[in-house]
Scaffold this active site. Structure first.
Site, mmCIF file in Angstrom:
data_model
loop_
_atom_site.group_PDB
_atom_site.id
_atom_site.type_symbol
_atom_site.label_atom_id
_atom_site.label_comp_id
_atom_site.label_asym_id
_atom_site.label_seq_id
_atom_site.Cartn_x
_atom_site.Cartn_y
_atom_site.Cartn_z
ATOM 1 N N CYS A 123 0.822 -1.241 0.167
ATOM 2 C CA CYS A 123 0.129 -0.049 -0.026
ATOM 3 C C CYS A 123 0.893 1.350 -0.059
ATOM 4 C CB CYS A 123 -0.771 -0.025 1.044
ATOM 5 S SG CYS A 123 -2.339 1.194 1.016
ATOM 6 N N CYS A 125 0.007 4.160 1.847
ATOM 7 C CA CYS A 125 -0.256 5.118 3.037
ATOM 8 C C CYS A 125 0.845 5.562 3.753
ATOM 9 C CB CYS A 125 -1.581 4.970 3.746
ATOM 10 S SG CYS A 125 -1.600 3.157 4.315
ATOM 11 N N CYS A 133 -3.889 5.887 0.387
ATOM 12 C CA CYS A 133 -3.626 4.805 -0.082
ATOM 13 C C CYS A 133 -3.191 4.626 -1.541
ATOM 14 C CB CYS A 133 -4.754 3.544 0.268
ATOM 15 S SG CYS A 133 -4.693 3.491 2.143
ATOM 16 N N LYS A 198 -11.653 -5.024 4.281
ATOM 17 C CA LYS A 198 -11.046 -4.227 5.484
ATOM 18 C C LYS A 198 -11.749 -2.873 5.456
ATOM 19 C CE LYS A 198 -6.718 -1.333 5.874
ATOM 20 N NZ LYS A 198 -5.546 -0.945 4.989
ATOM 21 N N ARG A 219 -10.559 7.452 4.777
ATOM 22 C CA ARG A 219 -10.597 6.704 3.800
ATOM 23 C C ARG A 219 -11.854 5.756 3.360
ATOM 24 N NH1 ARG A 219 -5.455 5.150 6.912
ATOM 25 N NH2 ARG A 219 -3.791 6.000 5.593
ATOM 26 N N GLU A 235 -16.819 -8.497 -1.539
ATOM 27 C CA GLU A 235 -15.172 -8.037 -1.604
ATOM 28 C C GLU A 235 -14.545 -9.290 -1.630
ATOM 29 O OE1 GLU A 235 -13.405 -5.539 -2.308
ATOM 30 O OE2 GLU A 235 -14.553 -3.668 -1.985
ATOM 31 N N LYS A 250 -10.240 -7.688 8.266
ATOM 32 C CA LYS A 250 -9.613 -6.545 9.339
ATOM 33 C C LYS A 250 -10.532 -5.442 9.504
ATOM 34 C CE LYS A 250 -5.603 -3.444 9.316
ATOM 35 N NZ LYS A 250 -4.477 -2.815 8.536
ATOM 36 N N TYR A 315 -0.315 -8.424 17.232
ATOM 37 C CA TYR A 315 0.776 -7.814 18.009
ATOM 38 C C TYR A 315 1.153 -8.681 19.140
ATOM 39 C CZ TYR A 315 -0.199 -4.012 14.739
ATOM 40 O OH TYR A 315 -0.621 -3.344 13.535
HETATM 41 ZN ZN LIG Z 1 -2.900 2.271 2.849
#
Ligand SMILES: [Zn+2]
Length: 325
Positions: A123, A125, A133, A198, A219, A235, A250, A315
């Site tokens: 991407c 961004c 993006c 997303k 976005r 999608e 996500k 994470y």
């Molecule tokens: Zn992005």
């Protein structure tokens, strides 16, 4: 028939001992399933703690090799790489520069830990001065101009050694464009993990600080509306038809229904991204003494598995590798 119900049926029979519960547990999470996202910044000397994500640092590019070794030593088998660029421009061109940050960090990671699965977040961004993006034309992100650049970036990452290309821009047709670009450049065996569903989520807040994103505006013209479930299925199915090898949902926790629906409609491996905001909520609540961090992490990852995830970006991967559940 009384045989079909209580008192002849007692579900508690199989919950009696830890060993029995282990035997009948329906899902498991191991280090084989986990992908650890990392942020690599160029031109800094020391690790920069991300204040909204306790325990997470921006890694100086100069110290990347040592950090990759430490991550591997913790038991992590796969990473998702994000660059924090100091060479931002209108299109994010450093992302397809063969000597740029994206290419350098992927090369360094693969040279340091050849067995680690290195995934390239794909991407712009973190590489554009406006933080969007893709390419801006008349105030809007231009879909088809961005597609060419995504293909360039993907080939650049594959050439640098990336094991998986993971496009997250949410442009229409991005999987087909990337597949074509990779195939033409000879990377027919490089898989694509699509960030297929997303959502335009407030749960990405802490990530923006981590990735040094300069976004003005939002976005919502390319990421999905959080209230839509059927559209997420469209999608995902489109990305599969365009040649995606792995699909993704996500964020994770607020979208478990989407995960379950996609699972029922595809035979592809399915990933889920436990995003920065989910991480921050758990970390801060645990630090305040409100939650037992380890048990909460285990329960959230178990929820992803139950809903149908095969791969989990989290994470917490390093902590789990070091300390288990
Ligand atoms: Zn992005």
């Amino acid at each position: 028939m009384s045989n079909d119900t209580f008192p002849s049926i007692r579900l508690r029979r199989l919950r009696k001992t830890p060993a029995l519960r282990d035997l009948v547990r329906e899902n498991a999470v191991t280090m084989n399933d986990l992908i650890y996202p990392i942020f690599v910044e160029e031109d800094i000397e020391d690790a920069l703690p991300v204040s909204s994500m306790p325990g997470i640092n921006r890694i100086p590019e100069k110290k990347l090799a040592a950090e990759i070794k430490a991550i591997a030593a913790d038991g992590v088998k796969a990473i998702m790489m994000f660059g924090v660029s100091h060479k931002k421009d209108a299109t994010g061109s450093d992302a397809w520069n063969p000597d740029g940050l994206t290419a350098r960090m992927i090369k360094r990671a693969k040279d340091t830990a050849p067995d680690m699965v290195v995934m390239a977040d794909t991407c712009f961004c973190e590489y554009t001065d406006h933080g969007h993006c893709g390419v801006i034309e008349h105030g809007h992100v231009h879909n088809d101009m961005t597609l060419q650049n995504l293909a360039r970036q993907s080939v650049n990452s594959a050439r640098a050694g990336a094991d998986v290309i993971a496009p997250s821009a949410m442009m229409d047709g991005q999987i087909a464009a990337i597949r074509e670009g990779l195939d033409e450049a000879g990377f027919t065996d490089t898989p694509i993990m699509a960030y297929s569903s997303k959502f335009a989520s407030a749960f990405y807040g802490p990530f923006r600080a981590a990735a040094g994103c300069e976004l003005k505006g939002d976005r919502k013209t390319y990421q999905m509306d959080p209230f839509n479930g059927r559209e997420a299925l469209r999608e995902s199915m489109l990305d599969e038809a365009e040649g995606a090898d792995i699909l993704m949902v996500k964020p994770g926790l607020p979208y478990l229904d989407v995960l379950a629906r996609v699972r029922e409609n595809t035979l592809l491996p399915l990933a889920v991204y436990q995003v920065s905001g989910e991480y921050a909520m758990i970390k801060f609540a645990a630090a305040a003494g409100a939650l037992d961090e380890k048990r909460i992490v285990r329960e959230t990852l178990g929820g992803f598995k139950r809903a149908g995830a095969d791969l989990i970006l989290t994470y917490f991967a390093r902590d789990i590798g070091r300390e288990g559940f």
